[in-house]
Design a protein around this motif. Structure first.
Motif, PDB file in Angstrom:
ATOM      1  N   PHE A  14       0.829  -1.207   0.000  1.00 37.78           N
ATOM      2  CA  PHE A  14       0.000   0.000   0.000  1.00 37.78           C
ATOM      3  C   PHE A  14       0.865   1.259   0.000  1.00 37.78           C
ATOM      4  O   PHE A  14       0.562   2.230  -0.703  1.00 37.78           O
ATOM      5  N   ALA A  15       1.928   1.256   0.794  1.00 36.24           N
ATOM      6  CA  ALA A  15       2.809   2.427   0.849  1.00 36.24           C
ATOM      7  C   ALA A  15       3.432   2.683  -0.520  1.00 36.24           C
ATOM      8  O   ALA A  15       3.472   3.838  -0.977  1.00 36.24           O
ATOM      9  N   CYS A  16       3.886   1.639  -1.192  1.00 38.43           N
ATOM     10  CA  CYS A  16       4.466   1.806  -2.534  1.00 38.43           C
ATOM     11  C   CYS A  16       3.432   2.357  -3.515  1.00 38.43           C
ATOM     12  O   CYS A  16       3.723   3.285  -4.279  1.00 38.43           O
ATOM     13  N   ILE A  17       2.248   1.777  -3.498  1.00 38.28           N
ATOM     14  CA  ILE A  17       1.210   2.235  -4.423  1.00 38.28           C
ATOM     15  C   ILE A  17       0.931   3.716  -4.197  1.00 38.28           C
ATOM     16  O   ILE A  17       0.870   4.497  -5.147  1.00 38.28           O
ATOM     17  N   GLU A  18       0.782   4.097  -2.949  1.00 44.84           N
ATOM     18  CA  GLU A  18       0.427   5.482  -2.636  1.00 44.84           C
ATOM     19  C   GLU A  18       1.572   6.444  -2.921  1.00 44.84           C
ATOM     20  O   GLU A  18       1.376   7.494  -3.540  1.00 44.84           O
ATOM     21  N   ILE A  19       2.761   6.135  -2.494  1.00 46.40           N
ATOM     22  CA  ILE A  19       3.895   7.050  -2.634  1.00 46.40           C
ATOM     23  C   ILE A  19       4.307   7.211  -4.098  1.00 46.40           C
ATOM     24  O   ILE A  19       4.661   8.312  -4.533  1.00 46.40           O
ATOM     25  N   PHE A  20       4.245   6.143  -4.869  1.00 45.72           N
ATOM     26  CA  PHE A  20       4.749   6.181  -6.248  1.00 45.72           C
ATOM     27  C   PHE A  20       3.674   6.282  -7.318  1.00 45.72           C
ATOM     28  O   PHE A  20       3.987   6.276  -8.512  1.00 45.72           O
ATOM     29  N   LYS A  21       2.400   6.405  -6.933  1.00 45.11           N
ATOM     30  CA  LYS A  21       1.301   6.338  -7.902  1.00 45.11           C
ATOM     31  C   LYS A  21       1.387   7.375  -9.018  1.00 45.11           C
ATOM     32  O   LYS A  21       0.952   7.103 -10.139  1.00 45.11           O
ATOM     33  N   ASN A  22       1.933   8.525  -8.753  1.00 43.57           N
ATOM     34  CA  ASN A  22       1.991   9.577  -9.773  1.00 43.57           C
ATOM     35  C   ASN A  22       3.249   9.518 -10.642  1.00 43.57           C
ATOM     36  O   ASN A  22       3.320  10.193 -11.670  1.00 43.57           O
ATOM     37  N   ASP A  23       4.220   8.731 -10.220  1.00 41.64           N
ATOM     38  CA  ASP A  23       5.504   8.707 -10.923  1.00 41.64           C
ATOM     39  C   ASP A  23       5.816   7.402 -11.647  1.00 41.64           C
ATOM     40  O   ASP A  23       6.614   7.392 -12.574  1.00 41.64           O
TER      41      ASP A  23
END
Length: 147
Positions: A14-23
């Protein structure tokens, strides 16, 4: 007794999805690189989270996205999605205590209620923690250390 690593891996996902979702396209391979866990295991956890309605996974290499606001996803939601708990019971009792032994005959009567109270306390605490808190704290660490 120990909760499997599936729970912490799911929070990491979840942290990866949220932190990197725009990049980045957050795929199982991308997440595997962050977690240092085999992509097959990541895909299995993604499937469990998808079945629980917590994430959406695009076919192929489309990546994953979160289906609800982070403040609506609790640690208990994640725990329930990825941990295999038989009959909803955290503690698995040995099957056949000896009924001819005074301890074996009475162990369930003595422990069942206590173990249920422990499980309820743990679930209450898990329900009080959200992914929003994880996101905020993760951003604080990333900002402080500059990734």
């Amino acid at each position: 007794m120990q909760i499997s690593s599936r729970f912490t891996l799911a929070v990491h996902i979840f942290a990866c999805i949220e932190i990197f979702k725009n990049d980045y396209k957050v795929t199982s391979d991308f997440i595997a690189a962050s977690t240092n866990v085999n992509p097959v295991i990541i895909r299995k956890i993604l499937l469990q989270l998808k079945k629980s309605g917590l994430i959406y996974v695009a076919r192929g290499s489309g990546g994953a996205s979160i289906t609800k606001p982070l403040n609506e996803i609790t640690f208990l939601d994640i725990y329930n999605a990825v941990e295999c708990i038989e009959k909803g019971e955290l503690f698995h009792f040995h099957e056949n205590p000896n009924q001819n032994c005074p301890v074996g005959k009475n162990i369930h009567s003595v422990l069942d209620n206590k173990l249920m109270r422990v499980q309820q306390a743990m679930e209450k605490e898990l329900a009080s923690l959200t992914l929003e808190e994880v996101k905020k704290e993760m951003e604080t660490y990333i900002f402080k250390k500059g990734i």
